[in-house]
Design a protein around this motif. Structure first.
Motif, PDB file in Angstrom:
ATOM      1  N   LEU A  94      34.687  55.031  36.055  1.00 34.07           N
ATOM      2  CA  LEU A  94      35.239  54.061  37.002  1.00 34.07           C
ATOM      3  C   LEU A  94      36.158  53.085  36.281  1.00 34.07           C
ATOM      4  N   THR A  95      37.309  52.821  36.858  1.00 39.87           N
ATOM      5  CA  THR A  95      38.201  51.783  36.345  1.00 39.87           C
ATOM      6  C   THR A  95      38.335  50.700  37.410  1.00 39.87           C
ATOM      7  N   ARG A  96      38.788  49.529  36.986  1.00 45.99           N
ATOM      8  CA  ARG A  96      38.898  48.373  37.880  1.00 45.99           C
ATOM      9  C   ARG A  96      37.571  48.109  38.595  1.00 45.99           C
ATOM     10  N   ALA A  97      36.479  48.323  37.867  1.00 45.80           N
ATOM     11  CA  ALA A  97      35.150  48.068  38.416  1.00 45.80           C
ATOM     12  C   ALA A  97      34.320  47.363  37.349  1.00 45.80           C
ATOM     13  N   PRO A  98      34.700  46.128  36.991  1.00 41.29           N
ATOM     14  CA  PRO A  98      33.996  45.427  35.912  1.00 41.29           C
ATOM     15  C   PRO A  98      32.524  45.174  36.243  1.00 41.29           C
ATOM     16  N   VAL A  99      31.672  45.403  35.246  1.00 39.81           N
ATOM     17  CA  VAL A  99      30.241  45.172  35.431  1.00 39.81           C
ATOM     18  C   VAL A  99      29.983  43.669  35.489  1.00 39.81           C
ATOM     19  N   GLN A 100      29.246  43.250  36.502  1.00 40.29           N
ATOM     20  CA  GLN A 100      28.933  41.836  36.689  1.00 40.29           C
ATOM     21  C   GLN A 100      27.550  41.472  36.148  1.00 40.29           C
ATOM     22  N   SER A 101      26.616  42.414  36.261  1.00 40.07           N
ATOM     23  CA  SER A 101      25.256  42.136  35.787  1.00 40.07           C
ATOM     24  C   SER A 101      24.477  43.436  35.659  1.00 40.07           C
ATOM     25  N   ILE A 102      23.395  43.364  34.878  1.00 42.88           N
ATOM     26  CA  ILE A 102      22.461  44.482  34.736  1.00 42.88           C
ATOM     27  C   ILE A 102      21.309  44.241  35.702  1.00 42.88           C
ATOM     28  N   LEU A 103      20.946  45.262  36.470  1.00 41.50           N
ATOM     29  CA  LEU A 103      19.865  45.146  37.443  1.00 41.50           C
ATOM     30  C   LEU A 103      18.523  45.425  36.780  1.00 41.50           C
ATOM     31  N   LEU A 104      17.531  44.609  37.090  1.00 42.42           N
ATOM     32  CA  LEU A 104      16.173  44.813  36.605  1.00 42.42           C
ATOM     33  C   LEU A 104      15.236  44.989  37.798  1.00 42.42           C
ATOM     34  N   ASP A 105      14.264  45.894  37.662  1.00 44.08           N
ATOM     35  CA  ASP A 105      13.291  46.056  38.744  1.00 44.08           C
ATOM     36  C   ASP A 105      12.174  45.023  38.625  1.00 44.08           C
ATOM     37  N   SER A 106      11.171  45.123  39.486  1.00 42.44           N
ATOM     38  CA  SER A 106      10.098  44.118  39.511  1.00 42.44           C
ATOM     39  C   SER A 106       9.272  44.101  38.227  1.00 42.44           C
ATOM     40  N   ALA A 107       9.322  45.212  37.465  1.00 41.88           N
ATOM     41  CA  ALA A 107       8.578  45.280  36.203  1.00 41.88           C
ATOM     42  C   ALA A 107       9.425  44.836  35.014  1.00 41.88           C
ATOM     43  N   GLY A 108      10.663  44.406  35.283  1.00 39.35           N
ATOM     44  CA  GLY A 108      11.538  43.938  34.208  1.00 39.35           C
ATOM     45  C   GLY A 108      12.263  45.053  33.476  1.00 39.35           C
ATOM     46  N   LYS A 109      12.296  46.254  34.066  1.00 40.34           N
ATOM     47  CA  LYS A 109      13.000  47.378  33.453  1.00 40.34           C
ATOM     48  C   LYS A 109      14.419  47.497  34.017  1.00 40.34           C
ATOM     49  N   ALA A 110      15.370  47.872  33.161  1.00 38.11           N
ATOM     50  CA  ALA A 110      16.740  48.076  33.628  1.00 38.11           C
ATOM     51  C   ALA A 110      16.765  49.245  34.595  1.00 38.11           C
TER      52      ALA A 110
END
Length: 333
Positions: free
Chosen positions: A39-55
């Motif tokens: 993907l281009t022109r799609a800058p990552v804004q944040s990393i998602l974590l689940d309820s257990a704190g895993k990416a």
């Protein structure tokens, strides 16, 4: 580490025919054939974590929208500081493992880039394909400390080291694509603080003080190039300078540190070396690139091999050695 780098240089270097963009052009189809997407022109804004704190994925920007992309494993090539200080949710930034790793390193030096457009071919101008490291002092530690302690307008007169190269002279396809033109590049170690006061001004529209300081570095670097390569006098068509703020804007390099974490004694301490690895303190989040191993293209390549080995739980160095042996055997046959 030093022995590996010296050995790499002694054996000579390679340059991708057509320029560095060819690396991406030839890698993308491999990713797509494996079922991936680029993907281009799609800058990552944040990393998602689940309820257990895993990416569990990333949030990217698509136009003005935010889109969540979920995945079982997240691999960050954005560097240690971007990954931990900007992309992780705030609650994860406070985790002991994250804080411990960040406390072991600091951003490296910024670079000032000078891009030179020349009239004439490699042959006309007598351009070498060699990289040049120009030192102005035999005691580099003292020279660098003195240089970085000065205000910017004084420091420009005491540059202790420059890197000079002519990328067009390395590329056998250059003349077919850009006949009668050549390029040069100069890199100068720089302090981010010298340019920091203009960081909030818009890119490309910064005030005259910023442009004046940039011009002083450009002129100083160009004067060294013309002294070393006097045949280029009168052949310079245009010169453009890029400050640490430029690197921060185009490369998303924190504080313009395009080579990632500083390679000081803290970074090379056994405790730091053991901690800075592909496995991060966040489950399912892995780090790759130059902050895992060492800076530069070769460092980033080793970081990728270490990261892939950690995820696949197999030694890719052994796999490559076996593959290399098979290729050599096929060549003999």
């Amino acid at each position: 580490m030093h022995a590996l780098l010296v050995d790499h240089y002694i054996k000579g270097a390679f340059y991708p025919r057509g320029g560095s963009s060819e690396i991406a052009f030839h890698t993308i189809p491999v990713i797509q054939r494996a079922g991936g997407a680029v993907l281009t022109r799609a800058p990552v804004q944040s990393i998602l974590l689940d309820s257990a704190g895993k990416a569990c994925g990333v949030t990217v920007k698509k136009g003005q929208e935010l889109v969540n992309i979920h995945c079982p494993i997240v691999i960050s090539n954005a560097g240690l500081f971007n990954t931990y200080e900007y992309l992780l949710p705030e609650k994860a930034r406070c985790l002991p493992g994250v804080k411990r790793q960040l406390g072991m390193v600091r951003p490296g030096l910024s670079m000032f880039s000078v891009f030179i457009c020349l009239r004439g071919t490699k042959k006309d101008l007598g351009l070498p394909s060699t990289n040049y490291y120009i030192y102005f002092d035999t005691d580099m530690d003292t020279a660098m400390e003195h240089y970085l302690s000065l205000p910017a307008d004084k420091a420009v007169e005491h540059m202790p080291v420059l890197f000079i190269a002519f990328p067009s002279a390395k590329d056998p396809s250059w003349e077919d694509r850009f006949s009668g033109r050549s390029t040069g590049v100069v890199l100068v170690p720089t302090s981010y603080e010298w340019f920091e006061e203009w960081r909030d001004e818009p890119q490309g529209k910064r005030s005259s003080g910023y442009e004046t300081l940039k011009s002083s570095f450009v002129e100083a670097a160009l004067s060294v190039v013309l002294k070393l390569f006097p045949q280029l006098e009168g052949k310079v068509e245009s010169v453009t300078g890029g400050s640490p703020l430029t690197s921060q804007f185009y490369l998303a390099a924190p504080r313009g540190a395009c080579y990632g974490a500083d390679h000081d004694l803290g970074r090379l301490h056994p405790g730091a070396m053991a901690s800075m690895r592909a496995q991060s303190p966040i489950p399912n989040l892995y780090l790759t690139g130059q902050d895992v191993f060492t800076c530069g293209l070769m460092g980033a390549l080793q970081g990728a091999l270490l990261c892939s080995s950690a995820i696949l739980k197999r030694n890719l160095y052994s796999d490559l050695q076996k593959l290399g042996s098979r290729v050599q055997a096929q060549k003999k046959n």
